[in-house]
Enzyme design. Structure first.
Site, mmCIF file in Angstrom:
data_model
loop_
_atom_site.group_PDB
_atom_site.id
_atom_site.type_symbol
_atom_site.label_atom_id
_atom_site.label_comp_id
_atom_site.label_asym_id
_atom_site.label_seq_id
_atom_site.Cartn_x
_atom_site.Cartn_y
_atom_site.Cartn_z
ATOM 1 N N ASN A 55 1.695 -2.441 5.399
ATOM 2 C CA ASN A 55 1.018 -1.164 5.650
ATOM 3 C C ASN A 55 -0.369 -1.080 5.017
ATOM 4 O O ASN A 55 -1.218 -0.315 5.482
ATOM 5 C CB ASN A 55 1.913 -0.035 5.102
ATOM 6 C CG ASN A 55 1.165 1.276 4.948
ATOM 7 O OD1 ASN A 55 0.967 2.009 5.907
ATOM 8 N ND2 ASN A 55 0.725 1.572 3.717
ATOM 9 N N ASP B 200 -3.233 -7.540 -4.673
ATOM 10 C CA ASP B 200 -4.255 -7.346 -3.641
ATOM 11 C C ASP B 200 -3.888 -8.256 -2.467
ATOM 12 O O ASP B 200 -4.062 -9.469 -2.538
ATOM 13 C CB ASP B 200 -5.632 -7.722 -4.220
ATOM 14 C CG ASP B 200 -6.754 -7.589 -3.194
ATOM 15 O OD1 ASP B 200 -6.456 -7.458 -1.990
ATOM 16 O OD2 ASP B 200 -7.924 -7.639 -3.604
ATOM 17 N N VAL B 201 -3.373 -7.649 -1.400
ATOM 18 C CA VAL B 201 -2.823 -8.451 -0.298
ATOM 19 C C VAL B 201 -3.890 -9.277 0.422
ATOM 20 O O VAL B 201 -3.549 -10.205 1.161
ATOM 21 C CB VAL B 201 -2.062 -7.579 0.735
ATOM 22 C CG1 VAL B 201 -0.867 -6.886 0.096
ATOM 23 C CG2 VAL B 201 -2.988 -6.569 1.416
ATOM 24 N N ALA C 99 -9.230 -5.693 13.666
ATOM 25 C CA ALA C 99 -8.095 -6.011 12.782
ATOM 26 C C ALA C 99 -6.791 -5.471 13.364
ATOM 27 O O ALA C 99 -5.768 -6.172 13.384
ATOM 28 C CB ALA C 99 -8.341 -5.419 11.394
ATOM 29 N N LYS C 100 -6.828 -4.229 13.851
ATOM 30 C CA LYS C 100 -5.585 -3.611 14.349
ATOM 31 C C LYS C 100 -5.151 -4.248 15.676
ATOM 32 O O LYS C 100 -3.957 -4.396 15.931
ATOM 33 C CB LYS C 100 -5.766 -2.096 14.492
ATOM 34 C CG LYS C 100 -6.002 -1.374 13.156
ATOM 35 C CD LYS C 100 -4.867 -1.598 12.167
ATOM 36 C CE LYS C 100 -4.983 -0.716 10.927
ATOM 37 N NZ LYS C 100 -3.959 -1.015 9.927
ATOM 38 N N TYR D 122 -12.357 -2.392 12.163
ATOM 39 C CA TYR D 122 -10.995 -1.842 12.067
ATOM 40 C C TYR D 122 -10.227 -2.069 13.380
ATOM 41 O O TYR D 122 -9.064 -2.483 13.374
ATOM 42 C CB TYR D 122 -11.120 -0.350 11.755
ATOM 43 C CG TYR D 122 -9.845 0.370 11.423
ATOM 44 C CD1 TYR D 122 -9.294 0.321 10.149
ATOM 45 C CD2 TYR D 122 -9.200 1.149 12.381
ATOM 46 C CE1 TYR D 122 -8.139 1.025 9.844
ATOM 47 C CE2 TYR D 122 -8.050 1.857 12.084
ATOM 48 C CZ TYR D 122 -7.523 1.800 10.812
ATOM 49 O OH TYR D 122 -6.380 2.495 10.507
ATOM 50 N N GLY E 257 0.819 -1.216 0.000
ATOM 51 C CA GLY E 257 0.000 0.000 0.000
ATOM 52 C C GLY E 257 0.844 1.254 0.000
ATOM 53 O O GLY E 257 0.612 2.162 0.800
HETATM 54 P P1 NAP Z 1 -4.671 5.485 2.270
HETATM 55 O O1 NAP Z 1 -4.159 6.857 2.055
HETATM 56 O O2 NAP Z 1 -6.116 5.185 2.065
HETATM 57 O O3 NAP Z 1 -3.784 4.491 1.369
HETATM 58 C C1 NAP Z 1 -4.048 3.114 1.398
HETATM 59 C C2 NAP Z 1 -2.993 2.380 0.607
HETATM 60 O O4 NAP Z 1 -3.236 0.975 0.758
HETATM 61 C C3 NAP Z 1 -3.037 2.675 -0.883
HETATM 62 O O5 NAP Z 1 -1.717 2.628 -1.369
HETATM 63 C C4 NAP Z 1 -3.870 1.513 -1.446
HETATM 64 O O6 NAP Z 1 -3.588 1.197 -2.803
HETATM 65 C C5 NAP Z 1 -3.387 0.390 -0.542
HETATM 66 N N1 NAP Z 1 -4.307 -0.737 -0.445
HETATM 67 C C6 NAP Z 1 -5.586 -0.757 0.014
HETATM 68 N N2 NAP Z 1 -6.086 -2.001 -0.050
HETATM 69 C C7 NAP Z 1 -5.096 -2.800 -0.560
HETATM 70 C C8 NAP Z 1 -5.005 -4.170 -0.874
HETATM 71 N N3 NAP Z 1 -6.029 -5.012 -0.683
HETATM 72 N N4 NAP Z 1 -3.835 -4.643 -1.390
HETATM 73 C C9 NAP Z 1 -2.791 -3.809 -1.599
HETATM 74 N N5 NAP Z 1 -2.821 -2.493 -1.324
HETATM 75 C C10 NAP Z 1 -3.966 -1.999 -0.812
HETATM 76 O O7 NAP Z 1 -4.361 4.974 3.762
HETATM 77 P P2 NAP Z 1 -3.325 5.534 4.857
HETATM 78 O O8 NAP Z 1 -4.039 6.522 5.688
HETATM 79 O O9 NAP Z 1 -2.030 5.883 4.232
HETATM 80 O O10 NAP Z 1 -3.165 4.223 5.763
HETATM 81 C C11 NAP Z 1 -2.078 3.329 5.618
HETATM 82 C C12 NAP Z 1 -2.077 2.382 6.801
HETATM 83 O O11 NAP Z 1 -1.967 3.119 8.009
HETATM 84 C C13 NAP Z 1 -3.349 1.545 6.935
HETATM 85 O O12 NAP Z 1 -3.027 0.259 7.410
HETATM 86 C C14 NAP Z 1 -4.142 2.307 7.971
HETATM 87 O O13 NAP Z 1 -5.059 1.471 8.650
HETATM 88 C C15 NAP Z 1 -3.028 2.774 8.878
HETATM 89 N N6 NAP Z 1 -3.370 3.913 9.717
HETATM 90 C C16 NAP Z 1 -3.717 5.104 9.161
HETATM 91 C C17 NAP Z 1 -4.033 6.175 9.999
HETATM 92 C C18 NAP Z 1 -4.414 7.528 9.477
HETATM 93 O O14 NAP Z 1 -4.780 8.388 10.280
HETATM 94 N N7 NAP Z 1 -4.331 7.781 8.179
HETATM 95 C C19 NAP Z 1 -3.999 6.000 11.391
HETATM 96 C C20 NAP Z 1 -3.639 4.763 11.912
HETATM 97 C C21 NAP Z 1 -3.321 3.732 11.073
HETATM 98 P P3 NAP Z 1 -4.335 1.959 -4.045
HETATM 99 O O15 NAP Z 1 -3.728 3.333 -4.140
HETATM 100 O O16 NAP Z 1 -4.011 1.128 -5.237
HETATM 101 O O17 NAP Z 1 -5.780 2.009 -3.707
#
Ligand code: NAP
Length: 248
Positions: free
Chosen positions: A91, A64-65, A159-160, A156, A13
């Site tokens: 990630n 797709d993981v 999962a976390k 969520y 991701g």
């Molecule tokens: P994001 O901006 O929505 O980006 C998600 C990324 O994951 C994208 O690159 C997407 O690919 C990829 N992805 C989604 N489903 C996938 C799959 N099945 N297989 C492969 N790639 C996949 O999310 P983010 O905010 O950066 O979050 C990244 C991680 O941090 C996640 O695990 C999230 O739960 C965690 N997190 C985020 C926050 C926050 O505040 N943002 C807080 C705590 C934890 P595409 O571009 O191709 O769609």
């Protein structure tokens, strides 16, 4: 001399958001990067181009993981491109928020399959390579929500929280082989995922954050780069927050 010279990292991701910042930071530290994405090929290619501009190597691999076999193909692609893997950053993640009263089985499965089972598939696919090397880093992207729970995020949070138990078990099983496994737990980070929450929720969140602002993807990337480095060689099985004091 960059701390990750010659290392190979898979960042799932990493076409957008936190994963993208991690890919760029690990590359800045000298690592060669596999930029994984699910759907947004052009975004992933842009990350690859940014990395190459900086003199490191990168390839984009769609996988797709959440689907059985795709993580195997991802690791195979990394081996074909770079000959080895040293670092896995699991990630990739999604949110499908709903109050538990209304949460569907589809919403539950989508989030569990991507965020938790996706990490299982990726760690399983990479472990063979790391065990052989008797060295490696597995970094799982958790969340403060995995520790505290959150209204509207039963799927969520499950999962976390699952990633914490999973990661700590891997830390125990793989430690004697020189592999560390840690869980990073971000708070509110400015990405597409949090943009979807809307201004009211963000404003309320800021009131609960000691530093009074959302984090940036680079804040998380700095911690991941440290955990991936030799300097973090005696840190394993830990859940480390990057949340501006939200969890205090
Ligand atoms: P994001 O901006 O929505 O980006 C998600 C990324 O994951 C994208 O690159 C997407 O690919 C990829 N992805 C989604 N489903 C996938 C799959 N099945 N297989 C492969 N790639 C996949 O999310 P983010 O905010 O950066 O979050 C990244 C991680 O941090 C996640 O695990 C999230 O739960 C965690 N997190 C985020 C926050 C926050 O505040 N943002 C807080 C705590 C934890 P595409 O571009 O191709 O769609």
């Amino acid at each position: 001399m960059p701390t990750l010279s010659g290392k190979v990292a898979i960042v799932t991701g990493s076409s957008r958001g936190i994963g993208r910042a991690i890919a760029l930071e690990l590359a800045a530290q000298g690592a060669n990067i596999v930029v994984n994405y699910q759907a947004k090929a052009s975004a992933a290619e842009e990350v690859v181009a940014r990395i190459r501009e900086r003199g490191a190597q990168a390839v984009a691999i769609q996988a797709d993981v959440s689907r059985s076999g795709e993580a195997e193909r991802l690791v195979q692609g990394a081996l074909e491109a770079f000959g080895t893997v040293d670092i896995l950053v699991a990630n990739a993640g999604i949110a499908r928020d709903n109050l538990f009263l209304r949460m569907s089985e589809e919403e539950w499965d989508a989030v569990l399959n991507t965020n938790l089972k996706g990490a299982f598939f990726c760690a399983k696919a990479v472990q063979r390579v790391l065990l052989k090397k008797r060295a490696g880093r597995i970094i799982l992207m958790g969340s403060v929500v995995g520790l505290a729970g959150n209204v509207g995020q039963a799927n969520y949070a499950a999962a976390k929280a699952g990633l914490i138990g999973f990661g700590r078990t891997l830390a125990k099983e793989l430690g004697s082989r020189g592999i560390t496994v840690n869980i990073v737990a971000p708070g509110f980070i400015q990405t597409d995922m949090t943009a979807a929450l809307g201004e009211e929720i963000i404003a309320k969140a800021k009131e609960r954050i000691a530093l009074g602002r959302l984090g940036q993807p680079e804040d998380v990337a700095a911690l991941v780069a440290f955990l991936a480095s030799d300097a973090a060689g005696y840190i394993t099985g830990q859940v480390i927050g990057v949340d501006g004091g939200l969890s205090l």
